[in-house]
Motif scaffolding. Structure first.
Motif, PDB file in Angstrom:
ATOM      1  N   ASN A 106      11.467  -1.976   1.841  1.00  0.00           N
ATOM      2  CA  ASN A 106      10.676  -2.219   2.994  1.00  0.00           C
ATOM      3  C   ASN A 106       9.141  -1.860   3.224  1.00  0.00           C
ATOM      4  OD1 ASN A 106      13.312  -0.079   5.135  1.00  0.00           O
ATOM      5  ND2 ASN A 106      12.388  -2.360   5.377  1.00  0.00           N
ATOM      6  N   PHE A 107       8.652  -1.357   1.918  1.00  0.00           N
ATOM      7  CA  PHE A 107       7.365  -0.904   1.132  1.00  0.00           C
ATOM      8  C   PHE A 107       6.731  -2.618   0.527  1.00  0.00           C
ATOM      9  CE2 PHE A 107       4.180  -0.036  -1.663  1.00  0.00           C
ATOM     10  CZ  PHE A 107       2.735   0.621  -1.041  1.00  0.00           C
ATOM     11  N   ILE A 108       7.791  -3.211  -0.684  1.00  0.00           N
ATOM     12  CA  ILE A 108       7.015  -3.883  -0.835  1.00  0.00           C
ATOM     13  C   ILE A 108       7.349  -5.459   0.406  1.00  0.00           C
ATOM     14  CG2 ILE A 108       8.409  -6.550  -2.167  1.00  0.00           C
ATOM     15  CD1 ILE A 108       7.395  -3.769  -3.945  1.00  0.00           C
ATOM     16  N   PHE A 109       8.203  -5.501   1.141  1.00  0.00           N
ATOM     17  CA  PHE A 109       8.014  -6.136   2.577  1.00  0.00           C
ATOM     18  C   PHE A 109       6.275  -6.102   3.122  1.00  0.00           C
ATOM     19  CE2 PHE A 109       8.030  -7.527   7.109  1.00  0.00           C
ATOM     20  CZ  PHE A 109       8.265  -8.785   6.929  1.00  0.00           C
ATOM     21  N   ALA A 110       5.779  -4.879   3.165  1.00  0.00           N
ATOM     22  CA  ALA A 110       5.205  -5.123   4.021  1.00  0.00           C
ATOM     23  C   ALA A 110       4.218  -5.440   3.123  1.00  0.00           C
ATOM     24  CB  ALA A 110       4.443  -3.380   4.018  1.00  0.00           C
ATOM     25  N   ILE A 111       3.649  -5.185   1.845  1.00  0.00           N
ATOM     26  CA  ILE A 111       2.782  -5.355   0.795  1.00  0.00           C
ATOM     27  C   ILE A 111       2.763  -7.163   0.885  1.00  0.00           C
ATOM     28  CG2 ILE A 111       2.264  -6.311  -1.986  1.00  0.00           C
ATOM     29  CD1 ILE A 111       2.882  -3.292  -2.154  1.00  0.00           C
ATOM     30  N   ILE A 112       3.971  -7.690   1.254  1.00  0.00           N
ATOM     31  CA  ILE A 112       3.724  -8.729   0.848  1.00  0.00           C
ATOM     32  C   ILE A 112       3.237  -9.634   2.338  1.00  0.00           C
ATOM     33  CG2 ILE A 112       5.485 -11.183   1.852  1.00  0.00           C
ATOM     34  CD1 ILE A 112       7.823  -9.447  -0.338  1.00  0.00           C
ATOM     35  N   ALA A 113       3.473  -8.956   3.584  1.00  0.00           N
ATOM     36  CA  ALA A 113       3.456  -9.478   4.886  1.00  0.00           C
ATOM     37  C   ALA A 113       1.317  -9.266   5.407  1.00  0.00           C
ATOM     38  CB  ALA A 113       4.098  -8.570   5.964  1.00  0.00           C
ATOM     39  N   PHE A 114       1.168  -7.858   4.503  1.00  0.00           N
ATOM     40  CA  PHE A 114      -0.179  -8.411   4.584  1.00  0.00           C
ATOM     41  C   PHE A 114      -0.710  -8.880   3.738  1.00  0.00           C
ATOM     42  CE2 PHE A 114       0.300  -3.366   6.288  1.00  0.00           C
ATOM     43  CZ  PHE A 114      -0.138  -3.784   7.018  1.00  0.00           C
ATOM     44  N   SER A 116       7.988  -1.950   8.647  1.00  0.00           N
ATOM     45  CA  SER A 116       8.240  -2.095   7.760  1.00  0.00           C
ATOM     46  C   SER A 116       8.265  -0.454   6.897  1.00  0.00           C
ATOM     47  CB  SER A 116       8.362  -3.003   6.840  1.00  0.00           C
ATOM     48  OG  SER A 116       8.777  -3.206   6.115  1.00  0.00           O
ATOM     49  N   ILE A 117       6.608  -0.271   7.332  1.00  0.00           N
ATOM     50  CA  ILE A 117       6.124   0.856   6.385  1.00  0.00           C
ATOM     51  C   ILE A 117       6.872   2.319   6.763  1.00  0.00           C
ATOM     52  CG2 ILE A 117       3.982   2.773   6.083  1.00  0.00           C
ATOM     53  CD1 ILE A 117       3.787   0.499   4.638  1.00  0.00           C
ATOM     54  N   SER A 118       7.220   2.091   8.305  1.00  0.00           N
ATOM     55  CA  SER A 118       7.473   3.488   9.889  1.00  0.00           C
ATOM     56  C   SER A 118       9.154   3.522   9.010  1.00  0.00           C
ATOM     57  CB  SER A 118       7.948   3.102  10.576  1.00  0.00           C
ATOM     58  OG  SER A 118       6.405   2.830  11.247  1.00  0.00           O
ATOM     59  N   LEU A 119      10.413   2.657   8.415  1.00  0.00           N
ATOM     60  CA  LEU A 119      11.470   2.540   8.022  1.00  0.00           C
ATOM     61  C   LEU A 119      11.321   2.877   6.570  1.00  0.00           C
ATOM     62  CD1 LEU A 119      12.996  -0.771   9.523  1.00  0.00           C
ATOM     63  CD2 LEU A 119      13.813   1.176   9.633  1.00  0.00           C
ATOM     64  N   PHE A 120      10.352   2.755   5.477  1.00  0.00           N
ATOM     65  CA  PHE A 120       9.969   3.204   4.275  1.00  0.00           C
ATOM     66  C   PHE A 120       9.584   4.788   4.255  1.00  0.00           C
ATOM     67  CE2 PHE A 120       6.732   4.806   1.668  1.00  0.00           C
ATOM     68  CZ  PHE A 120       7.569   4.718   0.105  1.00  0.00           C
ATOM     69  N   ILE A 121       8.964   5.295   5.485  1.00  0.00           N
ATOM     70  CA  ILE A 121       9.071   6.664   5.589  1.00  0.00           C
ATOM     71  C   ILE A 121      10.153   7.299   6.340  1.00  0.00           C
ATOM     72  CG2 ILE A 121       7.880   8.523   6.037  1.00  0.00           C
ATOM     73  CD1 ILE A 121       5.532   6.469   6.140  1.00  0.00           C
ATOM     74  N   MET A 122      10.480   6.938   7.046  1.00  0.00           N
ATOM     75  CA  MET A 122      11.547   7.398   7.678  1.00  0.00           C
ATOM     76  C   MET A 122      12.908   7.564   7.073  1.00  0.00           C
ATOM     77  SD  MET A 122      12.326   8.951  10.822  1.00  0.00           S
ATOM     78  CE  MET A 122      14.171   9.251  11.797  1.00  0.00           C
ATOM     79  N   ASN A 123      13.299   6.979   6.520  1.00  0.00           N
ATOM     80  CA  ASN A 123      14.799   6.825   5.188  1.00  0.00           C
ATOM     81  C   ASN A 123      14.552   7.711   3.922  1.00  0.00           C
ATOM     82  OD1 ASN A 123      16.578   4.695   6.029  1.00  0.00           O
ATOM     83  ND2 ASN A 123      14.599   3.709   6.656  1.00  0.00           N
ATOM     84  N   LEU A 124      13.073   7.830   3.915  1.00  0.00           N
ATOM     85  CA  LEU A 124      12.789   8.535   2.506  1.00  0.00           C
ATOM     86  C   LEU A 124      12.426  10.322   3.308  1.00  0.00           C
ATOM     87  CD1 LEU A 124      10.155   6.963   0.176  1.00  0.00           C
ATOM     88  CD2 LEU A 124      12.342   7.104   0.104  1.00  0.00           C
ATOM     89  N   LEU A 125      12.766  10.280   4.002  1.00  0.00           N
ATOM     90  CA  LEU A 125      12.936  11.753   4.857  1.00  0.00           C
ATOM     91  C   LEU A 125      14.019  12.712   4.206  1.00  0.00           C
ATOM     92  CD1 LEU A 125      12.271  11.631   8.335  1.00  0.00           C
ATOM     93  CD2 LEU A 125      10.575  12.777   6.603  1.00  0.00           C
ATOM     94  N   PRO A 126      13.948  13.396   3.243  1.00  0.00           N
ATOM     95  CA  PRO A 126      15.283  14.241   3.067  1.00  0.00           C
ATOM     96  C   PRO A 126      16.262  14.866   3.568  1.00  0.00           C
ATOM     97  CG  PRO A 126      13.186  16.041   2.516  1.00  0.00           C
ATOM     98  CD  PRO A 126      12.835  14.772   3.710  1.00  0.00           C
ATOM     99  N   ILE A 127      17.023  14.274   4.677  1.00  0.00           N
ATOM    100  CA  ILE A 127      17.872  14.662   4.782  1.00  0.00           C
ATOM    101  C   ILE A 127      19.041  13.932   4.752  1.00  0.00           C
ATOM    102  CG2 ILE A 127      18.438  14.101   7.529  1.00  0.00           C
ATOM    103  CD1 ILE A 127      15.377  14.326   8.162  1.00  0.00           C
TER     104      ILE A 127
END
Length: 371
Positions: free
Chosen positions: A109-117, A304-315
């Motif tokens: 998701n982070f890679i996609f954000a880099i590509i898009a930007f 995509s950045i939000s998905l990146f961070i949300m999915n990395l929450l230690p839950i």
């Protein structure tokens, strides 16, 4: 039509996320039993090199089915002291490999954000805004609060920098101020050729979570701004810079939630996100192909950045939970008991349900207000 477009974009981001898990699992020797676009009953499928590639009935994302994902559930049901797993299964590989498999989805998701930007930086675009000359908001809207006026800033001043960052137009002001709520800001202004500095404590807009200082644009000074058109490597560099900036801004936004922001407005559910995507695509392309591409990629990058961070929450249930447990096992040099993982997972599920309900409530409020 806009709902279909929004849904397709959201599905793409989820599939791209799952493709990250797929690549990492293959790389680290975990058998990928299935990779599906969509959920539910399988409509079409083909087995290739041990993986069953599928198109399923409900197009609400997709999944990467890895061998051994259910070993945890089996260990709970059979009351085992540890998860028994084959060497080519998710719980059978080294904890570091399992953590990297979990990280790969959000990382994509982070890679996609880099590509898009990067694409946006390479294309470049024109937008219209106002000059950095401001008017004190209370002169037009007496009911508002103006922290800028209280600090000594006056109508007609040109705000030339905020916290040392140059602000060449009103859009620059909005970006800097909105991302700094409830903070002391060092603001430099040009007043009739003299540079003055003021410390302004920004207000927190509890409905949006953004910062405000009580100034509005001088609407008489409309200006056209053309962003630079970067070359290939310059665009990648700029795209990477913007992606990291978006991560920082999103993390900061999460901390602001604990300052009394109305969570139902700040947390969007899938319906609102789909509506926003669809509206952005429809309105953007109505203005032209270039505008449509840039506006769509911008929003997709932020989501995509939000998905990146949300999915990395230690839950547990999220990728961050898998990474956390793998990390603990690596440090402790032993596997965590399935029952302990189960109890942690219950807490994680409760948290996810709470977030879902908040998002759902916000969506209902949002769409009711639009009618």
């Amino acid at each position: 039509m806009k709902w279909i477009l929004g849904l397709l974009c959201l599905i793409f981001l989820i599939i791209f996320h799952e493709f990250g898990h797929f690549i990492a699992a293959k790389l680290f020797g975990v058998k990928v039993e299935s990779f599906s676009v969509g959920f539910g009953p399988v409509l079409l499928h083909r087995n290739f090199r041990g993986t069953d590639y599928r198109i399923s009935l409900f197009p609400l994302g997709g999944y990467c089915g890895m061998k051994g994902e259910k070993d945890f559930q089996k260990a709970i049901e059979e009351n085992l002291t540890q998860i028994e797993a084959d060497s080519d299964s998710l719980y059978g590989v080294h904890p570091v490999k399992r953590a990297l498999i979990g990280f790969a989805g959000p990382f994509f998701n982070f890679i996609f954000a880099i590509i898009a930007f990067s694409i946006i930086a390479g294309i470049g675009y024109t937008y219209y805004t106002y000059s950095n000359k401001i008017t004190i908001a209370t002169e037009i809207y007496p009911e508002l609060h103006s922290a800028a006026a209280e600090a000594g800033i006056k109508t007609g001043d040109k705000i030339i920098s905020i916290e040392g960052k140059k602000t060449e137009n009103f859009n620059d002001l909005l970006v800097e101020i909105s991302s700094r709520p409830d903070e002391d800001l060092l603001i430099a202004v040009d007043r009739d050729g003299t540079v003055l500095e003021f410390t302004v404590h920004s207000d927190l807009d509890k409905k949006t979570g953004s910062g405000k200082i009580g100034v509005v644009a001088d609407s008489k000074n409309v200006i056209e701004v053309q962003t630079p058109e970067f070359g290939f490597f310059g665009a990648i560099s700029e795209g990477t810079k913007q992606a990291f900036g978006a991560v920082g801004l999103t993390l900061k936004s999460l901390t602001i939630l604990f300052k009394g922001v109305e969570v139902k407005n700040a947390v969007s559910g899938p319906a609102r996100v789909t509506d926003m995507l669809g509206s952005t695509i429809k309105e953007g392309f109505a203005e032209g192909a270039k505008t449509g591409i840039i506006s769509t990629l911008s929003l997709l990058a932020i989501i995509s950045i939000s998905l990146f961070i949300m999915n990395l929450l230690p839950i547990p249930v999220l990728d961050g939970g898998l990474i956390l447990i793998a990390f603990i096992e690596f440090i402790a040099h032993k596997k965590i008991k399935p029952k302990i993982q189960y109890y942690i997972q219950v807490v994680g599920i409760a948290f996810i349900v709470m977030i879902f309900l908040i998002g759902l409530t916000g969506d209902i409020t949002y769409f009711t207000a639009k009618k």
